[in-house]
Design a protein around this motif. Structure first.
Motif, mmCIF file in Angstrom:
data_model
loop_
_atom_site.group_PDB
_atom_site.id
_atom_site.type_symbol
_atom_site.label_atom_id
_atom_site.label_comp_id
_atom_site.label_asym_id
_atom_site.label_seq_id
_atom_site.Cartn_x
_atom_site.Cartn_y
_atom_site.Cartn_z
ATOM 1 N N ALA A 153 0.847 -1.190 0.000
ATOM 2 C CA ALA A 153 0.000 0.000 0.000
ATOM 3 C C ALA A 153 0.887 1.247 0.000
ATOM 4 O O ALA A 153 1.968 1.231 0.603
ATOM 5 C CB ALA A 153 -0.913 -0.026 1.222
ATOM 6 N N PRO A 154 0.470 2.309 -0.689
ATOM 7 C CA PRO A 154 -0.826 2.528 -1.352
ATOM 8 C C PRO A 154 -0.878 2.100 -2.816
ATOM 9 O O PRO A 154 -1.712 2.617 -3.566
ATOM 10 C CB PRO A 154 -0.999 4.042 -1.210
ATOM 11 C CG PRO A 154 0.395 4.573 -1.332
ATOM 12 C CD PRO A 154 1.275 3.554 -0.660
ATOM 13 N N TYR A 155 -0.007 1.219 -3.269
ATOM 14 C CA TYR A 155 -0.064 0.612 -4.606
ATOM 15 C C TYR A 155 0.014 1.659 -5.732
ATOM 16 O O TYR A 155 -0.695 1.578 -6.739
ATOM 17 C CB TYR A 155 -1.347 -0.211 -4.758
ATOM 18 C CG TYR A 155 -1.681 -1.048 -3.558
ATOM 19 C CD1 TYR A 155 -0.837 -2.077 -3.147
ATOM 20 C CD2 TYR A 155 -2.822 -0.797 -2.805
ATOM 21 C CE1 TYR A 155 -1.143 -2.850 -2.029
ATOM 22 C CE2 TYR A 155 -3.126 -1.562 -1.684
ATOM 23 C CZ TYR A 155 -2.279 -2.575 -1.306
ATOM 24 O OH TYR A 155 -2.582 -3.335 -0.201
ATOM 25 N N LYS A 156 0.880 2.640 -5.555
ATOM 26 C CA LYS A 156 0.959 3.742 -6.514
ATOM 27 C C LYS A 156 1.365 3.278 -7.905
ATOM 28 O O LYS A 156 0.794 3.722 -8.907
ATOM 29 C CB LYS A 156 1.937 4.809 -6.014
ATOM 30 C CG LYS A 156 1.431 5.606 -4.810
ATOM 31 C CD LYS A 156 2.420 6.704 -4.447
ATOM 32 C CE LYS A 156 1.899 7.528 -3.280
ATOM 33 N NZ LYS A 156 2.852 8.609 -2.921
ATOM 34 N N ASP B 156 4.461 -13.288 -5.641
ATOM 35 C CA ASP B 156 4.476 -13.837 -4.286
ATOM 36 C C ASP B 156 3.057 -14.101 -3.809
ATOM 37 O O ASP B 156 2.090 -13.531 -4.307
ATOM 38 C CB ASP B 156 5.164 -12.874 -3.320
ATOM 39 C CG ASP B 156 6.643 -12.700 -3.644
ATOM 40 O OD1 ASP B 156 7.224 -13.672 -4.156
ATOM 41 O OD2 ASP B 156 7.184 -11.610 -3.412
ATOM 42 N N ALA B 157 2.956 -14.971 -2.802
ATOM 43 C CA ALA B 157 1.637 -15.287 -2.250
ATOM 44 C C ALA B 157 1.015 -14.056 -1.604
ATOM 45 O O ALA B 157 1.685 -13.281 -0.934
ATOM 46 C CB ALA B 157 1.763 -16.401 -1.216
ATOM 47 N N MET B 158 -0.270 -13.850 -1.854
ATOM 48 C CA MET B 158 -1.010 -12.753 -1.236
ATOM 49 C C MET B 158 -2.304 -13.311 -0.676
ATOM 50 O O MET B 158 -2.965 -14.129 -1.314
ATOM 51 C CB MET B 158 -1.333 -11.656 -2.258
ATOM 52 C CG MET B 158 -0.146 -10.845 -2.729
ATOM 53 S SD MET B 158 -0.675 -9.457 -3.785
ATOM 54 C CE MET B 158 -1.476 -8.398 -2.565
ATOM 55 N N ARG B 159 -2.635 -12.865 0.516
ATOM 56 C CA ARG B 159 -3.914 -13.272 1.083
ATOM 57 C C ARG B 159 -5.038 -12.636 0.264
ATOM 58 O O ARG B 159 -4.881 -11.543 -0.281
ATOM 59 C CB ARG B 159 -4.010 -12.846 2.544
ATOM 60 C CG ARG B 159 -2.990 -13.520 3.446
ATOM 61 C CD ARG B 159 -3.363 -13.335 4.925
ATOM 62 N NE ARG B 159 -3.547 -11.925 5.254
ATOM 63 C CZ ARG B 159 -2.554 -11.102 5.619
ATOM 64 N NH1 ARG B 159 -1.306 -11.556 5.663
ATOM 65 N NH2 ARG B 159 -2.805 -9.845 5.910
ATOM 66 N N LYS C 130 -7.758 -5.555 -1.671
ATOM 67 C CA LYS C 130 -7.443 -4.146 -1.428
ATOM 68 C C LYS C 130 -6.771 -3.523 -2.646
ATOM 69 O O LYS C 130 -7.041 -2.377 -3.001
ATOM 70 C CB LYS C 130 -6.542 -4.009 -0.197
ATOM 71 C CG LYS C 130 -7.229 -4.295 1.126
ATOM 72 C CD LYS C 130 -6.250 -4.143 2.280
ATOM 73 C CE LYS C 130 -6.915 -4.445 3.614
ATOM 74 N NZ LYS C 130 -5.961 -4.338 4.757
ATOM 75 N N VAL C 131 -5.880 -4.290 -3.298
ATOM 76 C CA VAL C 131 -5.224 -3.789 -4.508
ATOM 77 C C VAL C 131 -6.260 -3.534 -5.597
ATOM 78 O O VAL C 131 -6.237 -2.494 -6.271
ATOM 79 C CB VAL C 131 -4.171 -4.789 -5.014
ATOM 80 C CG1 VAL C 131 -3.515 -4.269 -6.289
ATOM 81 C CG2 VAL C 131 -3.116 -5.046 -3.947
ATOM 82 N N LEU C 132 -7.184 -4.459 -5.773
ATOM 83 C CA LEU C 132 -8.186 -4.333 -6.821
ATOM 84 C C LEU C 132 -9.124 -3.162 -6.572
ATOM 85 O O LEU C 132 -9.562 -2.491 -7.510
ATOM 86 C CB LEU C 132 -8.980 -5.638 -6.948
ATOM 87 C CG LEU C 132 -8.156 -6.873 -7.332
ATOM 88 C CD1 LEU C 132 -9.048 -8.107 -7.365
ATOM 89 C CD2 LEU C 132 -7.465 -6.677 -8.663
ATOM 90 N N ALA D 223 -13.606 -7.923 -4.213
ATOM 91 C CA ALA D 223 -13.489 -6.631 -4.896
ATOM 92 C C ALA D 223 -14.833 -6.135 -5.414
ATOM 93 O O ALA D 223 -15.055 -4.938 -5.563
ATOM 94 C CB ALA D 223 -12.494 -6.737 -6.041
ATOM 95 N N GLY D 224 -15.742 -7.048 -5.709
ATOM 96 C CA GLY D 224 -17.094 -6.665 -6.084
ATOM 97 C C GLY D 224 -17.255 -6.111 -7.487
ATOM 98 O O GLY D 224 -18.173 -5.329 -7.742
#
Length: 234
Positions: free
Chosen positions: A143-146, A168-171, A177-179, A207-208
């Protein structure tokens, strides 16, 4: 009717950066180089996505239509190329030979530090060569994924769908949150055994919004990308 709606959509798109905005700028530059002052009509049509038509006017200029915004951009780019080459436009109907035209990039430290101007020029190059997808693999995301936000937004400006690859593995909650933070991301790619398909599907659900799941892609080697970074692409 449909024509009025298409004109409104094109007008609204031209007010901000986007594929049609880029195509119009390319055509205007081509006409300026040839000292032409044609009046062109640009609008969407009911043709298939990514297709375009160029209908020249006898007095100069052309009626350019596209089946969607990307197709309209392609029509404008084609007209710009014709003007640069011959000084005129010819009747043309264009459609993609294949639906998916993509490239896969694995980021490294040098590419992560590349200036924004480099990436803007790179995506312009992809658009001019009719690529419609880029799959970018990040070694790390925080974060904040600029960078992810900038790259995905810039890709969209040039009609290129952006797929996020995670090395890498991401929960699922982290990926979600990235999406959410990067709404221009159109797809997620599974790039290691540690990032399971189930985790990605859960993140997409969180992400919806509609996001594609990518399981394949061509690779642009980091060495080749570094050469482009040093020599320029625009």
């Amino acid at each position: 009717g449909v024509r009025l709606l298409s004109r409104l959509i094109v007008f609204a798109t031209a007010l901000s950066a986007g594929p049609v905005d880029f195509g119009v700028a390319e055509m205007n530059d081509a006409m300026a180089a040839r000292k032409l002052k044609w009046k062109n009509q640009v609008e969407l049509s009911l043709d298939a996505p990514e297709t375009f038509r160029i209908e020249p006017y006898q007095i100069g200029g052309a009626h350019i239509t596209g089946g969607d915004l990307r197709g309209l951009m392609y029509g404008l780019l084609e007209a710009a190329e014709q003007i640069r080459t011959t000084g005129k436009v010819s009747k043309t109907v264009g459609s993609p030979a294949v639906s998916l035209r993509g490239i896969r990039i694995v980021l490294n430290g040098e590419l992560e530090r590349a200036p924004q101007e480099f990436w803007s020029a790179y995506f312009r190059m992809l658009a001019r060569n009719r690529f419609n997808r880029v799959h970018v693999v990040f070694e790390r995301l925080a974060a904040p994924y600029k960078l992810a936000a900038f790259l995905s937004r810039t890709a969209a400006d040039y009609g290129v769908d952006f797929t996020l690859g995670v090395a890498d593995a991401m929960r699922p909650e982290e990926l979600a949150k990235v999406l959410v933070a990067c709404p221009a991301i159109r797809g997620v790619g599974i790039d290691s055994n540690s990032t399971t398909q189930e985790a990605v599907l859960e993140a997409i659900h969180r992400a919806g919004r509609r996001i594609t799941l990518d399981l394949d892609g061509a690779t642009a080697e980091p060495r080749r990308m570094q050469t482009i970074l040093r020599e320029g692409v625009d």
